[in-house]
Motif scaffolding. Structure first.
Motif, PDB file in Angstrom:
ATOM      1  N   ILE A 210      72.439  23.014 -20.605  1.00 48.91           N
ATOM      2  CA  ILE A 210      72.697  22.882 -19.042  1.00 48.91           C
ATOM      3  C   ILE A 210      73.324  21.560 -18.803  1.00 48.91           C
ATOM      4  O   ILE A 210      73.052  20.430 -19.364  1.00 48.91           O
ATOM      5  CB  ILE A 210      71.399  22.617 -18.303  1.00 48.91           C
ATOM      6  N   PHE A 211      74.448  21.578 -18.252  1.00 46.14           N
ATOM      7  CA  PHE A 211      75.543  20.457 -18.110  1.00 46.14           C
ATOM      8  C   PHE A 211      75.445  19.916 -16.713  1.00 46.14           C
ATOM      9  O   PHE A 211      75.468  20.891 -15.731  1.00 46.14           O
ATOM     10  CB  PHE A 211      77.090  20.991 -18.417  1.00 46.14           C
ATOM     11  N   PHE A 212      75.158  18.896 -16.311  1.00 39.03           N
ATOM     12  CA  PHE A 212      75.128  18.226 -15.231  1.00 39.03           C
ATOM     13  C   PHE A 212      76.413  17.162 -15.167  1.00 39.03           C
ATOM     14  O   PHE A 212      76.788  16.440 -16.262  1.00 39.03           O
ATOM     15  CB  PHE A 212      73.886  17.302 -15.026  1.00 39.03           C
ATOM     16  N   ASN A 213      76.834  16.895 -13.910  1.00 41.37           N
ATOM     17  CA  ASN A 213      77.931  15.971 -13.713  1.00 41.37           C
ATOM     18  C   ASN A 213      77.483  14.629 -13.518  1.00 41.37           C
ATOM     19  O   ASN A 213      75.986  14.246 -13.668  1.00 41.37           O
ATOM     20  CB  ASN A 213      78.784  16.429 -12.366  1.00 41.37           C
ATOM     21  N   ALA A 214      78.137  13.789 -13.378  1.00 47.74           N
ATOM     22  CA  ALA A 214      77.850  12.257 -13.217  1.00 47.74           C
ATOM     23  C   ALA A 214      76.662  11.994 -12.106  1.00 47.74           C
ATOM     24  O   ALA A 214      75.894  11.000 -12.214  1.00 47.74           O
ATOM     25  CB  ALA A 214      79.084  11.180 -13.182  1.00 47.74           C
ATOM     26  N   GLU A 215      76.710  12.789 -11.105  1.00 49.17           N
ATOM     27  CA  GLU A 215      75.869  12.512  -9.945  1.00 49.17           C
ATOM     28  C   GLU A 215      74.461  13.444 -10.176  1.00 49.17           C
ATOM     29  O   GLU A 215      73.791  13.360  -9.338  1.00 49.17           O
ATOM     30  CB  GLU A 215      76.437  13.365  -8.647  1.00 49.17           C
ATOM     31  N   GLY A 216      74.597  14.135 -11.402  1.00 53.67           N
ATOM     32  CA  GLY A 216      73.093  14.904 -11.695  1.00 53.67           C
ATOM     33  C   GLY A 216      73.081  16.144 -11.225  1.00 53.67           C
ATOM     34  O   GLY A 216      71.930  16.969 -11.131  1.00 53.67           O
ATOM     35  N   GLU A 217      74.276  16.892 -10.709  1.00 56.75           N
ATOM     36  CA  GLU A 217      74.168  18.162 -10.338  1.00 56.75           C
ATOM     37  C   GLU A 217      74.687  19.019 -11.538  1.00 56.75           C
ATOM     38  O   GLU A 217      75.441  18.904 -12.260  1.00 56.75           O
ATOM     39  CB  GLU A 217      75.405  18.328  -9.258  1.00 56.75           C
TER      40      GLU A 217
ATOM     41  N   ARG B 154      76.949   9.202 -15.455  1.00 54.89           N
ATOM     42  CA  ARG B 154      77.653   9.795 -16.557  1.00 54.89           C
ATOM     43  C   ARG B 154      77.005  11.227 -16.718  1.00 54.89           C
ATOM     44  O   ARG B 154      75.881  11.556 -16.439  1.00 54.89           O
ATOM     45  CB  ARG B 154      76.888   8.842 -17.864  1.00 54.89           C
ATOM     46  N   PRO B 155      78.084  11.989 -17.015  1.00 56.25           N
ATOM     47  CA  PRO B 155      77.708  13.723 -17.375  1.00 56.25           C
ATOM     48  C   PRO B 155      76.636  13.638 -18.384  1.00 56.25           C
ATOM     49  O   PRO B 155      76.547  12.818 -19.295  1.00 56.25           O
ATOM     50  CB  PRO B 155      78.928  14.022 -17.878  1.00 56.25           C
ATOM     51  N   THR B 156      75.687  14.353 -18.329  1.00 56.87           N
ATOM     52  CA  THR B 156      74.455  14.632 -19.197  1.00 56.87           C
ATOM     53  C   THR B 156      74.415  16.223 -19.645  1.00 56.87           C
ATOM     54  O   THR B 156      74.842  17.008 -18.923  1.00 56.87           O
ATOM     55  CB  THR B 156      73.279  14.330 -18.507  1.00 56.87           C
ATOM     56  N   ILE B 157      74.011  16.358 -20.591  1.00 55.31           N
ATOM     57  CA  ILE B 157      73.655  17.818 -21.294  1.00 55.31           C
ATOM     58  C   ILE B 157      72.362  17.713 -22.053  1.00 55.31           C
ATOM     59  O   ILE B 157      71.955  17.161 -22.561  1.00 55.31           O
ATOM     60  CB  ILE B 157      74.531  18.164 -22.637  1.00 55.31           C
ATOM     61  N   LEU B 158      71.626  18.823 -21.396  1.00 55.68           N
ATOM     62  CA  LEU B 158      70.127  19.094 -21.936  1.00 55.68           C
ATOM     63  C   LEU B 158      70.351  20.346 -22.874  1.00 55.68           C
ATOM     64  O   LEU B 158      70.820  21.444 -22.267  1.00 55.68           O
ATOM     65  CB  LEU B 158      69.339  19.390 -20.916  1.00 55.68           C
TER      66      LEU B 158
ATOM     67  N   GLY C 255      72.126  12.065 -13.743  1.00 52.12           N
ATOM     68  CA  GLY C 255      72.676  11.373 -12.308  1.00 52.12           C
ATOM     69  C   GLY C 255      72.842  10.023 -12.344  1.00 52.12           C
ATOM     70  O   GLY C 255      72.843   9.300 -11.509  1.00 52.12           O
ATOM     71  N   ASN C 256      72.900   9.404 -13.496  1.00 47.48           N
ATOM     72  CA  ASN C 256      73.254   7.855 -13.787  1.00 47.48           C
ATOM     73  C   ASN C 256      74.540   7.478 -13.744  1.00 47.48           C
ATOM     74  O   ASN C 256      74.882   6.391 -14.251  1.00 47.48           O
ATOM     75  CB  ASN C 256      72.196   7.401 -14.948  1.00 47.48           C
TER      76      ASN C 256
END
Length: 113
Positions: free
Chosen positions: A81-88, A23-27, A20-21
């Motif tokens: 798990i893929f998160f958008n830039a807002e951390g959703e 930038r999109p994130t993948i765990l 949620g920083n």
């Protein structure tokens, strides 16, 4: 198994602040003794080599089992798990897949900087 490099494993507590920083994130959750988990980690390492601006983290679901089980409700490995830039959370996948499929998923979910 090839000699491809895998993602370094990170502790969830050390990377959770990046979700949620902006930038999109993948765990990428997996286990050290899981062949499919290692294969996915190698695919993600290849993507990060080409795109160091991406936030992709390998999480050991045995070491971070409370996070995997209680926070993300994971039952099978590997799970990404893929998160958008807002951390959703925008997408979740269980199992392994080839880089070509990952490229399509990355583009669809905003990893096309």
């Amino acid at each position: 198994m090839s000699n491809k490099t895998a993602l370094p494993v990170k502790a969830y507590k050390d990377i959770k602040h990046n979700i949620g920083n902006g930038r999109p994130t993948i765990l990428a959750f997996g286990m050290s003794h899981c062949y499919s988990c290692l294969a996915m980690s190698q695919v993600f390492a290849e993507v990060l080599e080409a795109h160091p601006e991406y936030q992709i983290y390998s999480i050991d679901s045995q070491k971070d089992r409370l996070i995997a089980r209680d926070t993300y409700k994971l039952k099978e490995m590997p799970t990404q798990i893929f998160f958008n830039a807002e951390g959703e959370e925008v997408f979740r996948h269980t199992g392994a897949y080839k880089k070509a499929v990952l490229d399509i998923i990355l583009k669809k979910w905003g990893f096309d900087f």
